[in-house]
Design a protein around this motif. Structure first.
Motif, short mmCIF file in Angstrom:
data_model
loop_
_atom_site.label_atom_id
_atom_site.label_comp_id
_atom_site.label_asym_id
_atom_site.label_seq_id
_atom_site.Cartn_x
_atom_site.Cartn_y
_atom_site.Cartn_z
N LEU A 68 0.83 -1.20 0.00
CA LEU A 68 0.00 0.00 0.00
C LEU A 68 0.87 1.25 0.00
CD1 LEU A 68 -2.62 1.59 0.19
CD2 LEU A 68 -2.66 1.13 2.66
N ALA A 69 1.95 1.25 0.77
CA ALA A 69 2.85 2.41 0.80
C ALA A 69 3.47 2.65 -0.58
CB ALA A 69 3.93 2.20 1.85
N TYR A 70 3.95 1.58 -1.21
CA TYR A 70 4.48 1.72 -2.57
C TYR A 70 3.42 2.27 -3.52
CZ TYR A 70 8.81 -0.92 -1.62
OH TYR A 70 10.03 -1.33 -1.15
N PHE A 71 2.21 1.74 -3.42
CA PHE A 71 1.11 2.13 -4.31
C PHE A 71 0.78 3.61 -4.12
CE2 PHE A 71 -3.20 2.26 -5.96
CZ PHE A 71 -3.20 1.31 -6.99
N LEU A 72 0.69 4.06 -2.88
CA LEU A 72 0.36 5.46 -2.61
C LEU A 72 1.41 6.40 -3.18
CD1 LEU A 72 -0.84 5.04 1.08
CD2 LEU A 72 -2.22 6.03 -0.76
N VAL A 73 2.68 6.10 -2.94
CA VAL A 73 3.74 6.99 -3.42
C VAL A 73 3.79 6.99 -4.95
CG1 VAL A 73 6.24 7.34 -3.47
CG2 VAL A 73 5.09 6.79 -1.31
N GLU A 74 3.52 5.85 -5.56
CA GLU A 74 3.60 5.76 -7.02
C GLU A 74 2.41 6.40 -7.72
OE1 GLU A 74 4.32 2.37 -10.51
OE2 GLU A 74 4.09 1.77 -8.41
N HIS A 75 1.22 6.32 -7.11
CA HIS A 75 0.00 6.71 -7.83
C HIS A 75 -0.74 7.91 -7.23
CE1 HIS A 75 0.32 3.27 -10.44
NE2 HIS A 75 0.41 2.46 -9.41
N ARG A 76 -0.14 8.63 -6.29
CA ARG A 76 -0.85 9.74 -5.65
C ARG A 76 -0.89 11.00 -6.52
NH1 ARG A 76 3.76 10.60 -0.98
NH2 ARG A 76 5.49 11.06 -2.39
N GLY A 77 -0.08 11.04 -7.57
CA GLY A 77 -0.02 12.23 -8.42
C GLY A 77 -1.25 12.37 -9.31
N ASP A 78 -1.34 13.52 -9.99
CA ASP A 78 -2.47 13.77 -10.89
C ASP A 78 -2.44 12.80 -12.06
OD1 ASP A 78 -3.22 15.85 -9.28
OD2 ASP A 78 -2.23 17.39 -10.50
N LYS A 79 -3.61 12.39 -12.51
CA LYS A 79 -3.74 11.52 -13.67
C LYS A 79 -4.68 12.19 -14.66
CE LYS A 79 -2.97 7.30 -10.98
NZ LYS A 79 -1.60 7.12 -11.45
N VAL A 80 -4.18 12.41 -15.88
CA VAL A 80 -4.96 13.10 -16.90
C VAL A 80 -5.67 12.07 -17.77
CG1 VAL A 80 -4.87 14.69 -18.87
CG2 VAL A 80 -3.32 15.01 -16.93
N ALA A 81 -6.98 12.20 -17.91
CA ALA A 81 -7.76 11.29 -18.74
C ALA A 81 -9.08 11.97 -19.10
CB ALA A 81 -8.04 9.99 -17.99
N ALA A 82 -9.62 11.57 -20.27
CA ALA A 82 -10.90 12.14 -20.71
C ALA A 82 -12.00 11.80 -19.71
CB ALA A 82 -11.25 11.61 -22.09
N ARG A 83 -11.90 10.61 -19.16
CA ARG A 83 -12.84 10.19 -18.12
C ARG A 83 -12.05 10.01 -16.84
NH1 ARG A 83 -15.04 5.29 -16.63
NH2 ARG A 83 -13.90 4.16 -18.23
N PRO A 84 -12.25 10.88 -15.83
CA PRO A 84 -11.36 10.92 -14.65
C PRO A 84 -11.19 9.59 -13.93
CG PRO A 84 -12.81 12.83 -14.67
CD PRO A 84 -13.28 11.93 -15.77
N LEU A 85 -12.22 8.74 -13.94
CA LEU A 85 -12.13 7.48 -13.20
C LEU A 85 -11.32 6.43 -13.96
CD1 LEU A 85 -13.18 6.43 -10.47
CD2 LEU A 85 -15.11 5.40 -11.70
N LEU A 86 -11.14 6.63 -15.25
CA LEU A 86 -10.51 5.61 -16.09
C LEU A 86 -9.14 5.16 -15.60
CD1 LEU A 86 -10.55 3.85 -18.64
CD2 LEU A 86 -9.66 5.82 -19.93
N PRO A 87 -8.22 6.06 -15.25
CA PRO A 87 -6.90 5.59 -14.81
C PRO A 87 -6.98 4.68 -13.58
CG PRO A 87 -6.87 7.95 -15.24
CD PRO A 87 -8.30 7.53 -15.28
N TYR A 88 -7.94 4.92 -12.72
CA TYR A 88 -8.06 4.11 -11.51
C TYR A 88 -8.72 2.77 -11.80
CZ TYR A 88 -6.79 8.57 -9.56
OH TYR A 88 -6.12 9.74 -9.30
N GLU A 89 -9.63 2.77 -12.78
CA GLU A 89 -10.19 1.50 -13.22
C GLU A 89 -9.09 0.62 -13.82
OE1 GLU A 89 -13.30 2.46 -15.94
OE2 GLU A 89 -14.56 3.43 -14.43
N LYS A 90 -8.20 1.24 -14.59
CA LYS A 90 -7.10 0.49 -15.20
C LYS A 90 -6.16 -0.09 -14.13
CE LYS A 90 -6.70 2.59 -19.79
NZ LYS A 90 -5.79 3.29 -20.73
N LEU A 91 -5.95 0.65 -13.07
CA LEU A 91 -5.09 0.14 -11.99
C LEU A 91 -5.66 -1.15 -11.40
CD1 LEU A 91 -4.10 3.42 -10.10
CD2 LEU A 91 -2.60 1.95 -11.46
N VAL A 92 -6.97 -1.24 -11.33
CA VAL A 92 -7.61 -2.44 -10.80
C VAL A 92 -7.57 -3.57 -11.81
CG1 VAL A 92 -9.80 -3.44 -10.03
CG2 VAL A 92 -9.09 -1.18 -9.20
N LEU A 93 -7.92 -3.26 -13.06
CA LEU A 93 -8.07 -4.30 -14.08
C LEU A 93 -6.73 -4.83 -14.58
CD1 LEU A 93 -11.04 -2.64 -15.96
CD2 LEU A 93 -11.13 -4.78 -14.67
N ASN A 94 -5.69 -4.03 -14.48
CA ASN A 94 -4.36 -4.46 -14.94
C ASN A 94 -3.44 -4.87 -13.79
OD1 ASN A 94 -4.89 -4.05 -17.70
ND2 ASN A 94 -4.46 -1.86 -17.51
#
Length: 463
Positions: free
Chosen positions: A340-366
């Motif tokens: 969880l600590a690794y995940f937070l530090v790696e993914h806490r930054g801004d993520k640009v996407a046409a659909r804001p939830l998409l990058p987080y959906e990808k994190l789960v599905l991939n």
């Protein structure tokens, strides 16, 4: 002072192996002047509990335990945290007991009554764990005095004096006992401190800390549990902590993390973490020399009300993945907390996407970790960022099932080898980008083109 020490010695049981009279006297004289002159109540009973919470502790197993000690004429009382919780109107999570019976006497009693004893590790410190009615287990500890301490461990001698046992405990609010008739025994004014929401050591705070340096962490944990303001510390106590914080270097990371995690799950977690860093505690916990206090402040401002995981507070102080590794090497996190600590530090930054939830959906599905863990990690990232709207959307999102399997790739003509991984990843990305609308049949039709694409790339790479 010598006369007072001799009177105390008469109430202490020494192991057969140990000390001569002169050695006993010298051991008792290591108590500080403050401890020897410590003010206490002449009558320690401060009130009688009759609350529903108090009545609720009397399970059949608790009653059976009490009747055993009555039968053999040993006194037994509830000790420590349960007394504090009951005085606060809370139902205690568990019950610990103190007794005038020695460990040997308890073992003889339980053996004679066919009571099973488990987990014998605590016996050298006076604790026997009894399994009552094969339903509840209770730790019962002989009243004791810590004689020789090294900041981590203590060599103890047993006593029948309740005040002496209370005197060796860490905080006044943890030094009270509760009789089965509801009488609250408070020798060192813990009840008054509890009403004032004051956190204070029993007697000489420096002596208490030097007996076990982990008490520095316990001070902050109980501050978060009891205090009604985030910054109402007594300056003298913080100075004593700062003067003695170096003793934490000899405390195991596992013990430190156990206390720190509980503190970070309580009130004022971010504020207390800042206070600890100001008192130089941070570097002995494995935090970097220049923790990111500014980021911690931002996280507190936008997200502290969201019931953050303890790792969010620590991750805020870290700037890169290497610092996560360093902190883990000191505190020995569980694999879940570490990742969880690794995940937070790696993914806490801004993520640009046409659909804001998409990058987080990808994190789960991939994800390459357990999907249920990835879901929780994404939720924590969104809390860390203070993005409550996106968190609400994510909580409503149902994870779709990817319709393509390895067997389907084989049936569609994908040659065995390294092509499987890239092709299935490519199909999954297309499926995600199209918001999971493509059916199994539609996705299978794409496979031949991808075989050709990846096959040509392979030929190019060979050339």
């Amino acid at each position: 002072m010598y006369a007072a020490s001799l009177r105390i010695l008469k109430q202490v049981t020494f192991p057969k192996r140990a000390y001569s009279n002169s050695q006993k006297l010298n051991l008792r004289l290591v108590r500080s002047k403050m401890d020897l002159e410590l003010k206490s109540r002449e009558n320690p009973v401060v009130l009688k509990l009759e609350s529903e919470e108090f009545k609720g502790i009397f399970t059949p197993e608790v009653a059976a335990l009490k009747s055993l000690f009555d039968k053999y004429n040993y006194e037994i009382r509830v000790a420590g945290g349960a007394v504090r919780d009951l005085l606060m109107g809370l139902n205690p999570k568990d019950l610990d007991f103190a007794t005038t019976a020695t460990p040997q006497e308890m073992k003889e009693m339980f053996t004679a009554e066919n009571v099973r004893m488990i987990n014998t590790n605590g016996e050298k410190h006076g604790t026997i764990t009894a399994r009552i009615n094969d339903k509840e287990s209770f730790e019962v500890t002989t009243l004791r005095v810590d004689i020789v301490t090294d900041g981590r461990h203590a060599e103890v001698i047993f006593t029948t004096n309740w005040k002496l046992d209370a005197n060796r405990r860490d905080l006044t609010i943890n030094s009270m006992f509760l009789g089965f008739d509801g009488s609250v025994y408070d020798y060192f004014f813990g009840y008054e401190d509890l009403k004032k929401r004051r956190i204070a050591f029993v007697g000489d705070s420096e002596k208490r800390i030097k007996e076990d340096y982990l008490r520095i962490l316990r001070y902050f944990r109980f501050y978060g549990k009891i205090a009604d303001k985030p910054d109402n510390h007594e300056k003298e106590i913080l100075q004593v902590i700062k003067d003695n914080v170096g003793g934490l270097q000899n405390i195991s990371g596992e013990r430190i993390w156990c206390e720190l995690k509980k503190m970070l799950q309580g009130n004022y977690a971010g504020s207390l973490l800042k206070t600890m860093i100001d008192a130089d505690v941070g570097k002995y916990m494995g935090l970097p020399s220049n923790p990111n206090i500014e980021e911690l402040g931002r996280v507190m401002k936008r997200a502290e009300h969201l019931n953050l995981h303890p790792m969010s507070y620590l991750a805020a102080l870290l700037t890169d993945l290497d610092q996560v590794t360093d902190l883990h090497s000191r505190l020995k996190f569980s694999s879940y907390d570490r990742d969880l600590a690794y995940f937070l530090v790696e993914h806490r930054g801004d993520k640009v996407a046409a659909r804001p939830l998409l990058p987080y959906e990808k994190l789960v599905l991939n994800t390459k970790i357990k999907q249920r863990d990835a879901i929780e990690y994404v939720k924590e990232v969104l809390k860390y960022r203070g993005d409550e709207n996106l968190l609400e959307q994510f909580n409503k999102w149902e994870v779709p099932r990817f319709p393509i399997s390895g067997k389907m790739l084989k049936d569609a003509g994908v040659p065995p080898g390294r092509m499987y991984g890239p092709i299935i990843s490519k199909i999954k990305d297309m499926w995600i980008d199209n918001e999971y609308k493509q059916s199994e049949e539609e996705l299978v039709k794409i496979i031949p083109n991808l075989i050709e694409e990846f096959g040509n790339n392979k030929i190019k790479n060979i050339k």
